[in-house]
Design a protein around this motif. Structure first.
Motif, PDB file in Angstrom:
ATOM      1  N   VAL A  98       0.840  -1.197   0.000  1.00  0.00           N
ATOM      2  CA  VAL A  98       0.000   0.000   0.000  1.00  0.00           C
ATOM      3  C   VAL A  98       0.874   1.246   0.000  1.00  0.00           C
ATOM      4  O   VAL A  98       1.800   1.360   0.807  1.00  0.00           O
ATOM      5  N   PRO A 100       0.133   4.982   0.606  1.00  0.00           N
ATOM      6  CA  PRO A 100      -0.939   5.901   0.983  1.00  0.00           C
ATOM      7  C   PRO A 100      -0.801   7.266   0.315  1.00  0.00           C
ATOM      8  O   PRO A 100       0.239   7.570  -0.271  1.00  0.00           O
ATOM      9  N   ASP A 101      -1.857   8.060   0.428  1.00  0.00           N
ATOM     10  CA  ASP A 101      -1.842   9.375  -0.222  1.00  0.00           C
ATOM     11  C   ASP A 101      -0.861  10.344   0.438  1.00  0.00           C
ATOM     12  O   ASP A 101      -0.492  11.338  -0.160  1.00  0.00           O
ATOM     13  N   GLU A 102      -0.485  10.067   1.680  1.00  0.00           N
ATOM     14  CA  GLU A 102       0.535  10.888   2.344  1.00  0.00           C
ATOM     15  C   GLU A 102       1.665   9.967   2.768  1.00  0.00           C
ATOM     16  O   GLU A 102       1.403   8.879   3.262  1.00  0.00           O
ATOM     17  N   ASN A 104       4.014   8.170   4.921  1.00  0.00           N
ATOM     18  CA  ASN A 104       3.873   7.921   6.355  1.00  0.00           C
ATOM     19  C   ASN A 104       5.019   7.076   6.917  1.00  0.00           C
ATOM     20  O   ASN A 104       4.821   6.236   7.784  1.00  0.00           O
ATOM     21  N   THR A 162       8.292   6.174  -0.283  1.00  0.00           N
ATOM     22  CA  THR A 162       7.037   5.558   0.175  1.00  0.00           C
ATOM     23  C   THR A 162       6.599   4.461  -0.799  1.00  0.00           C
ATOM     24  O   THR A 162       6.114   3.409  -0.376  1.00  0.00           O
TER      25      THR A 162
ATOM     26  N   ASN B  80       0.463  10.710  13.196  1.00  0.00           N
ATOM     27  CA  ASN B  80       1.193  11.009  11.948  1.00  0.00           C
ATOM     28  C   ASN B  80       1.073   9.874  10.914  1.00  0.00           C
ATOM     29  O   ASN B  80       1.777   9.865   9.920  1.00  0.00           O
ATOM     30  N   ARG B  81       0.194   8.958  11.179  1.00  0.00           N
ATOM     31  CA  ARG B  81      -0.212   7.886  10.260  1.00  0.00           C
ATOM     32  C   ARG B  81       0.834   6.802  10.048  1.00  0.00           C
ATOM     33  O   ARG B  81       0.607   5.894   9.242  1.00  0.00           O
ATOM     34  N   SER B  82       1.992   6.884  10.725  1.00  0.00           N
ATOM     35  CA  SER B  82       2.956   5.796  10.526  1.00  0.00           C
ATOM     36  C   SER B  82       2.446   4.504  11.180  1.00  0.00           C
ATOM     37  O   SER B  82       2.880   3.406  10.825  1.00  0.00           O
ATOM     38  N   ARG B  85       1.079   1.882   8.812  1.00  0.00           N
ATOM     39  CA  ARG B  85       2.048   0.977   8.199  1.00  0.00           C
ATOM     40  C   ARG B  85       2.126  -0.340   8.986  1.00  0.00           C
ATOM     41  O   ARG B  85       2.256  -1.422   8.421  1.00  0.00           O
ATOM     42  N   LEU B  88      -0.978  -2.452   8.484  1.00  0.00           N
ATOM     43  CA  LEU B  88      -1.045  -3.108   7.173  1.00  0.00           C
ATOM     44  C   LEU B  88      -0.125  -4.325   7.101  1.00  0.00           C
ATOM     45  O   LEU B  88      -0.177  -5.090   6.145  1.00  0.00           O
TER      46      LEU B  88
END
Lengths: 341, 245
Positions: A98, A100-102, A104, A162, B80-82, B85, B88
């Motif tokens: 994946v 992602p759009d940002e 990460n 990314t 911060n969305r890490s 990861r 997933l």
């Protein structure tokens, strides 16, 4: 299926939830009273590069989140690589990558450490993950920045790393959410080339983008999603076929567009005129357009014409025709909101 | 095996990125030192008071060392969305959260031994029942970490996690029998004291260090174990409900 015959690709190739890379049936998701995804159905075949196009808030990211296990669908079923993962989000995660759009990744780790860490998440042993990380650093032209912290990377470099992190474990299915948004032209071009290479190597790609020309250039088949509903799925070739015979000219001038459109329609009844932005007129006709006559007419009306350009009818025209949404508006909205739904 | 490679690398990354940083190391050393000195000076009863102060200082060092860190390793990464990861990655959520919390548990155990090492130079610890002391330290570290996890998952901002943690941590200093016996608390506070995990850990530590404890050690450890399981299960439930909604 949401609407029989909607996905023309289905009809030609048939549907097989066990052999298709992605099989989605009646997938729906609401957030409180907002219906983000409203019963969509589609398949993505093995090795296909599938585009998922729509404006901000159309449900693109929500769909990706459901497919990858980051969100739970309210109804419907999902098969990834033949595995039913509707209620077992983890079941197929070893097959997917994946992006992602940002970006990460971890800002405090170096580019190389980030890739090694991502590889370790998929159980790769140290020598293997280091070799793979070096290989990807090389492919993405990031070797000179391998030992720099991710926080210090430029936006384009962050996107590249990314994507590298998304394919570190060699997934057979890769989800790319707006991969070229917000990066410079050269980096975007390089990323598109990398996406094309991955496709050539046999990876199944699920690409969401609001850059329709990008989807047209890269994808074999696309779905248009608006307000959580798929309004059309077909191959790019079939979608653009009806507009290919059209003749299109775009004129840039300095008159109030709405006022002049009526006059143009009256003077040239064989052509269709519409506004394509605040200072642009779009002309469509079944016969070749006589640009000189048009320009003279506009100048007679007191307009200063800056540019008149013959356009090749594209997927963007089809998108506008089907959804009623101007692609320029979609891009502007994305730029303003950087949306993620 | 693949899952354990992921587990080990998540733990290692968190240790390197968050735990082994100078602010955390100094916090881990200075905080227990300051508490020990404060209670030692306050008691004014000489070196013989160390054994009665030590269990409370150890419990506090673990509590503060562990709960502060989950706000960073979980809430910050989620923000911060890490953290996406990690979600997933093809590893079970239970194992992922154990990997994310193991570093804090280790940090808590190490923190516990800072006051112990200091006390070794000042008092006679030859009568300490290490057989009860060690599992108590470990279970207090686990329970405190999972309490931190529960809080970290319940909020969305790092500052909220810190604020919410203090809401639990500071009352525990006075309610869990660390420095003041629970029997001396007003009657209306006693049920609250027994609803907090640290009460049972502190009771074992008091029993292990100077022999005075309220409940049988096996009962204390069992209740602490139940708190650990309960807090971990509640955190997982919250993650599934809120983050994979």
């Amino acid at each position: 299926m949401a609407a029989p015959g909607l996905d023309r690709g289905y009809e030609r190739h048939g549907v097989n939830k066990m052999s298709d890379s992605i099989y989605v049936e009646n997938l729906a998701k609401s957030f409180e009273k907002i219906e983000a995804v409203a019963g969509i159905s589609f398949t993505v075949r093995q090795g296909e590069l599938f585009g998922f196009l729509g404006p901000n808030g159309a449900g693109k990211t929500t769909t990706i989140n459901m497919l990858t296990g980051l969100a739970r669908p309210d109804t419907g079923s999902i098969h990834i690589g033949g595995i039913d993962c509707t209620n077992r989000a983890k079941a197929a995660q070893h097959l997917i990558g994946v992006v992602p759009d940002e970006s990460n990744l971890y800002p405090e780790l170096t580019g190389f450490e980030n890739l090694c860490f991502c590889a370790a998440l998929y159980g790769m042993r140290k020598p293997e993950r280091q070799t793979r990380a070096r290989e990807l650093m090389d492919v993405f032209d990031l070797t000179p920045a391998a030992d720099r912290k991710f926080a210090g990377y430029s936006k384009g470099m962050k996107r590249k790393l990314t994507i590298a992190a998304g394919i570190i474990h060699r997934p057979s299915i890769l989800f790319l959410d707006e991969p070229t948004t917000g990066i410079d032209v050269a980096s975007a071009r390089q990323l598109r080339q990398l996406i094309a290479d991955l496709h050539r190597e046999g990876t199944t790609l699920f690409l969401t983008t609001h850059y329709i020309e990008e989807a047209e250039r890269l994808c074999g088949r696309v779905a248009f999603i608006v307000a959580g509903r798929i309004v059309r799925i077909d191959t790019v070739e079939h979608l653009v076929q009806p507009v290919q015979a059209k003749h299109v000219v775009q004129i840039a001038c300095n008159v109030p567009i709405n006022g002049i459109l009526k006059k143009l329609s009256a003077a040239f009844p064989d052509s269709m005129f519409s506004a394509a932005g605040k200072d642009r007129i779009r002309v469509e006709a079944d016969q070749p357009i006589r640009v000189g006559e048009l320009v003279r007419f506009l100048e007679d009306q007191g307009a200063e014409v800056f540019e008149a350009r013959r356009m090749r009818p594209s997927l963007e025209d089809v998108f506008v025709q089907i959804t009623g949404i101007e692609a320029d508006d979609m891009r502007r909205e994305k730029g303003k909101r950087g949306g993620t739904t | 095996m693949k899952r354990w490679i992921a587990f080990w690398n998540i733990l290692l990354k968190d240790m390197r990125t968050y735990y082994l940083k100078p602010p955390n190391i100094s916090w881990g050393l200075i905080f227990p030192l300051a508490w020990t000195a404060m209670f030692f000076i306050k008691s004014g009863s000489g070196l013989e008071s160390i054994s009665s102060i030590l269990p409370g200082v150890i419990a506090l060092s673990i509590l503060f060392g562990t709960t502060s860190l989950l706000a960073v390793t979980v809430t910050f990464e989620k923000k911060n969305r890490s953290f996406e990861r990690l979600m997933l990655a093809p590893i079970p959520l239970e194992l992922l959260m154990l990997a994310k919390t193991s570093g804090a548990i280790l940090f808590g155990v190490v923190n516990a031994f800072v006051p112990v090492i200091m006390a070794l130079f000042l008092a006679d610890l030859s009568r300490v029942a290490w057989g009860a002391f060690a599992p108590a330290v470990f279970l207090i570290a686990v329970a405190s970490t999972f309490l931190g996890l529960f809080i970290a998952v319940a909020v969305s901002e790092v500052f909220e996690a810190q604020t919410f943690s203090n809401f639990f941590r500071f009352p525990m200093i006075f309610l869990c029998g660390l420095f003041f016996p629970i029997n001396n608390l007003p009657a209306f506070l006693k049920p609250i004291a027994y609803a907090l995990p640290l009460t049972y850990g502190a009771d074992v530590l008091h029993g292990a260090v100077h022999g005075e404890h309220t409940l049988p050690i096996a009962v204390d450890l069992s209740i602490l174990g139940i708190f650990c399981i309960g807090l971990f299960a509640a955190s997982l439930r919250n993650i599934k409900r809120k983050w994979i909604s």
